[in-house]
Scaffold this motif. Structure first.
Motif: not given
Length: 1003
Positions: A235-241, A403-413, A427-428, A434-439
């Motif tokens: 699916t692609g490597k995680p985004l390199m920040l 989507s981890q290859n293109k984006t970082a996950l950022a949200f609010g509550d 959740s983190f 789940s393969g989405q480490p940048i959160v």
């Protein structure tokens, strides 16, 4: 006949034939289906069953199959037995049983089956289900961000985003899971799914998607890292920040936000540069100031002024979004703002809910609400064009596989809520697995808030997460780190400085994430042999990389001094020493610590024995224990990091009383790299060592010892035994006692051609901590402890014992609980309806008694078990599209419903709740919403129906207060098919709530 089976629910029929094609095996079944089996790599297999036989390999965008060649397929072989087809690929046998049609994967190295189907695949015209055998000690992870959970054994999860940011919501739709048995599966579909990991049947895992096509990838790996790495191959490597993304970020709305005058005593008032107080308002009649980008209205309310404010208060901002939630922005004003932000060393971003084709000049990143691949591809390409060789960054509040290859996950509550902290920790972890480490999640949420203690505690633990930011202007309370008094501002400032100290450590973790190592790690990643680490029992803490354990404060419990009370803090591995980051106090692992006390400034953070930290510029901190090593990474922040970066390996070997530290020559290079540099080692120790020997490329150099900090600070080379050492000066005001360290300074050398070896004799660190308790026959074993049955709840019980010594240790289900004194203790945060096997022993110093006999306690069932599911609700008024009516009965306390219309005596709101069958009830509970109390019902009436058609009043009209307390209505001995709730008045213009729950009478 075949056509009929395709249109009706049935199991996959007997395997009746197979052929080897150019790049796949073709499988034929008695029910008419044809499947293809591909071998993509070492332990990466693809099973594709399409009832229409079109076999469109690109029907989703998760996997780019063009990246895989035919190499592994060509090396495979197949043979038939009397009952199976066996395909051999390397050390793996993929076994297709003929009747029934079952698939399993056997590992010849381990001589065991990795995974096996327990029943044939079930096919329907609109869904498919796979059934796997579930083993007793098998645990499951993945499925995207399943809010509040990271471990799914015994649970059912939904693979469908519902936009609910709190507990039980699903923020990312990722059809990928894996098991600690050593296999994972990626379902190649965008359709919704449901994964039952033993909730219905403990021996079966049932995996369903609403797709008639069964397109599945199987991944085999010996560790979580290997499984995730192979998932990234698909699916692609995680985004390199980019490096700036590790700094503090501010997300706000400086386009439409309006301000009105206020007073300091108002909890939600913010102080501005003119020393006056203001609150946000949506009423144009009350407005005295409007936000803007550059001060086009009034400068103090502008985005530029906010950057100034952060700098003035010593919170340097790394990145900034000025138009959160507002697409329509004047591009000239935005370009002017970007120039200003850039001059202040703040990277400017742009919020958009659609593809951005031409970002304004100096736009560094994009924030969006989508995970659609086409939109993200356009955004990424436009940023690449804008940034030239610099790395693009896209932040989004959702995601899917790939989507981890293109984006970082950022949200609010919703902020101001203790429940958010443990929910987001789990959740983190779930996102990482789940393969989405940048959160990251907004500090103190988006709306809501107002509780200073929660805000501070949230800031503290999020300083140890990949993304660190706040989202402002979405509610009535400001979310800046200086929103409260000076004491709390100082604490936040100290944690920001600490994060800056750890940036090199974080950056190395982001590099390691490229090959499957999570950044935030569940404890089992580092300590896989302890079963408790796979469970939700330790879901309130996490490892940041291999060396830091963080156990956030998750509730408002306080001791007699007003400090946070911490129980159930688990430190793994009885062979590991753990060091409090701030105080230096050491703990032996393998036990649960209780009755710990933490002042507001003190977050429970523990350093793993053997840890090595790179603080940047070749400044290292070591906590020696046994043998350990790290490799640190650096680059110039360009997007060609794979070929242009450096690696530095540092090894620490502490055996008996001899410590050897080795720093290998730096490997690799990048444009702008500094090849000549000095080196500083700060080695934590307990006593003065005998001899320090330093060798550079095997040549011993003379090392002078210095006796004072001043003389050592001016030296180019030498060592100093420092009994007043700290590498966290920002916390000196809180922690007066310093620690002891041996500091070694080496002069500038070519670091690409210098192997440094430091040997220290008579070295001592932590020797007393690692001593285990001794059983003392003079300390008599306790009599059987007692448990008061009246004090057993779903989540706690109280244990009591005769006092013989000052402390006791309690073992519960094989786990040791320490730090317990007195004659009783309440164990909480337990699992409902579970059996706990217990024994106790007395403790006196380092001596312990024999254990008491075993005994058991069973916790009660949770109240939610008695709540009625699948309630049908109708309303005479329309609901807000973002807060729909079904949220009111979904049994998810994080979802919030609200009307679009107001209510009155003349036009009351009628909510009709209908059950699937006649129910004998005990009570109804109305749960008010979190964000505020402007929509709480205040005058209500209740009617009962036994047939769902005729309703009769139940008691008099009720008057409720507009507050955070649940509103409970007793319904004992009431049997109903439906209940109608009529709301005549509310505390605001609308009506809102989190949940209306109806509970069955207990049998």
């Amino acid at each position: 006949m075949t056509q009929d089976t395709q249109m009706n629910k049935h199991q996959l029929g007997q395997l009746i034939g197979a052929n080897r094609r150019d790049h796949y095996y073709e499988l034929h079944y008695a029910t008419g289906e044809v499947a293809r089996f591909y071998i993509l790599g070492d332990g990466i297999f693809h099973y594709f069953l399409d009832p229409d036989k079109s076999f469109n390999e690109n029907h989703t965008s998760f996997v780019d199959l063009s990246r895989f060649d035919n190499h592994f397929f060509e090396k495979s072989s197949a043979r038939a037995t009397s009952d199976s087809l066996i395909i051999q690929s390397g050390i793996y046998q993929i076994i297709f049983q003929q009747k029934p049609a079952l698939m399993s994967i056997f590992d010849e190295n381990l001589h065991r089956t990795r995974m096996t189907q327990i029943a044939p695949i079930e096919l329907d015209k609109d869904q498919t289900t796979e059934f796997l055998k579930q083993n007793k000690n098998e645990f499951y992870f993945g499925g995207g961000m399943q809010n509040g959970y990271f471990s799914h054994k015994g649970r059912r999860i939904n693979i469908k985003r519902d936009k609910i940011t709190g507990k039980d919501g699903v923020l990312t739709q990722v059809p990928f899971f894996w098991s600690n048995a050593g296999f994972g599966e990626l379902r190649n579909t965008v359709r919704a799914g449901s994964y039952d990991f033993g909730k219905s049947d403990k021996s079966v895992t049932a995996l369903t998607h609403t797709s008639k096509v069964f397109d599945n990838f199987y991944i085999i790996g010996n560790s979580p890292t290997v499984i995730l790495d192979k998932y990234y191959l698909l699916t692609g490597k995680p985004l390199m920040l980019p490096k700036y993304a590790l700094g503090l970020g501010h997300i706000g709305n400086f386009i439409t936000t309006m301000w009105q005058p206020s007073q300091a005593k108002k909890r939600n008032a913010s102080r501005f540069d003119n020393n006056s107080y203001y609150t946000r308002t949506n009423d144009p009649k009350k407005v005295s100031g409007k936000a803007s980008l550059n001060g086009e209205e009034e400068y103090q309310f502008s985005a530029r002024a906010m950057i100034d404010r952060y700098q003035k208060l010593h919170f340097p901002l790394s990145w900034f979004v000025p138009n959160y939630g507002v697409q329509d922005v004047d591009q000239d004003s935005l370009a002017t703002f970007n120039d200003y932000a850039n001059n202040q060393d703040t990277h400017a971003g742009f919020w958009s809910n659609q593809a951005v084709t031409e970002p304004s000049p100096k736009t560094a990143f994009i924030m969006t609400n989508t995970s659609f691949s086409k939109v993200l591809d356009k955004d990424q390409q436009s940023l690449k064009t804008n940034l030239k060789r610099k790395r693009p960054l896209i932040l989004t509040n959702t995601g899917t596989a790939g989507s981890q290859n293109k984006t970082a996950l950022a949200f609010g509550d919703t902020g101001g809520n203790w429940e958010n902290i443990p929910t987001q920790i789990a959740s983190f972890l779930g996102s990482s697995l789940s393969g989405q480490p940048i959160v990251g999640a907004a500090i103190d949420g988006t709306n809501g808030g107002g509780n200073a203690q929660i805000s501070i505690r949230d800031f503290e633990w999020k300083a140890f997460t990949p993304l660190f930011f706040n989202i402002d202007d979405q509610g009535t309370f400001s979310k800046t780190p200086f929103a409260y008094n000076s004491k709390m501002t100082q604490i936040n400032r100290a944690y920001l400085q600490l994060r800056n100290q750890l940036k090199n450590y974080l950056y190395t973790l982001i590099y390691k994430a490229q090959t499957g190592d999570p950044i935030l790690r569940a404890l089992f990643i580092e300590f896989p042999h302890e079963q408790v680490n796979y469970t939700s029992q330790v879901g309130n803490e996490f490892m940041l990389g291999p060396n830091l354990l963080i156990s956030p404060i998750t509730n408002g419990r306080e001791d007699s001094n007003g400090n946070s009370r911490k129980d159930n803090l688990y430190l793994p591995s009885h062979r590991t020493m753990w060091i409090d980051l701030f105080t230096g106090k050491r703990y032996l692992g393998g036990r649960v610590f209780n009755k710990l006390s933490y002042p507001l400034w003190h977050l429970p953070v523990f350093i793993r024995g053997g840890a090595i930290f790179d603080l940047g510029n070749r400044n290292y901190i070591l906590y020696p224990q046994g043998r350990s090593e790290i490799t640190t990474y650096d680059d110039n922040d360009f997007n060609d990091f794979n070929h242009n970066h450096t690696e530095t390996k540092i090894t620490s070997d502490f055996e008996s009383s001899r410590l050897t530290v080795t720093i290998d020559p730096v490997k690799g290079d990048f444009n702008g790299m500094k090849t000549n540099n000095s080196t500083n080692l700060n080695i934590m120790c307990d006593s003065y060592p005998d001899r320090v020997t330093v060798r550079i490329n095997d040549q011993t150099i003379n090392m002078q010892e210095y006796g004072t900090p001043d003389t050592f600070s001016h030296a180019k080379e030498g060592f100093f035994y420092n009994t007043d050492y700290t590498w966290l000066p920002e916390f000196n005001q809180y922690q007066k006692e310093k620690q002891t360290a041996l500091q070694i300074k080496l002069a500038s050398r070519d670091i690409t051609d210098s192997k440094i070896e430091v040997i220290i004799q008579n070295f001592n660190y932590g020797n007393q901590t690692l001593v285990h308790s001794i059983t003392d026959s003079l300390l008599r074993a306790p009599k059987l402890p007692t448990v008061d049955p009246t004090k057993i709840t779903a989540h706690s019980f109280e244990l009591a014992w005769p006092q013989v010594s000052n402390q006791v240790q309690v073992e519960i289900n094989g786990l040791l609980y320490d730090g317990i004194d007195g004659t009783s203790f309440t164990f909480h945060e337990l699992t409902p309806n579970s059996r706990y096997i217990i024994r106790l022993r007395y403790v006196a110093g380092n001596k312990v008694s024999e254990w008491s006999d075993y005994f058991g306690v069973i916790t009660k069932r949770a109240a939610i078990d008695y709540a009625i599911n699948n309630i049908h609700v109708q309303s005479n008024l329309d609901s807000n599209k973002d807060h729909p009516l079904n949220y009111l009965t979904d049994l998810k306390l994080a979802s919030e419903w609200e009307t679009n219309e107001s209510v009155s005596e003349d036009k009351p709101l009628q909510l009709t709740f209908t059950f699937d069958e006649l129910e004998k009830l005990s009570r109804m509970t109305y749960v008010p919403r979190n964000v505020d109390h402007k929509g709480d019902p205040t005058s209500v009436g209740i009617e009962i129906s036994s047939d769902g058609e005729k309703f009769a009043s139940y008691g008099d009209r009720l008057t409720w207060k507009a507050d955070s307390k649940n509103k409970v209505v007793g319904l004992r001995d009431v049997t109903a098919k439906a209940i109608r709730l009529t709301i005549y008045k509310s505390s605001g213009p609308i009506v809102a709530g989190r949940e209306v729950m109806f509970f069955r009478a207990k049998k």
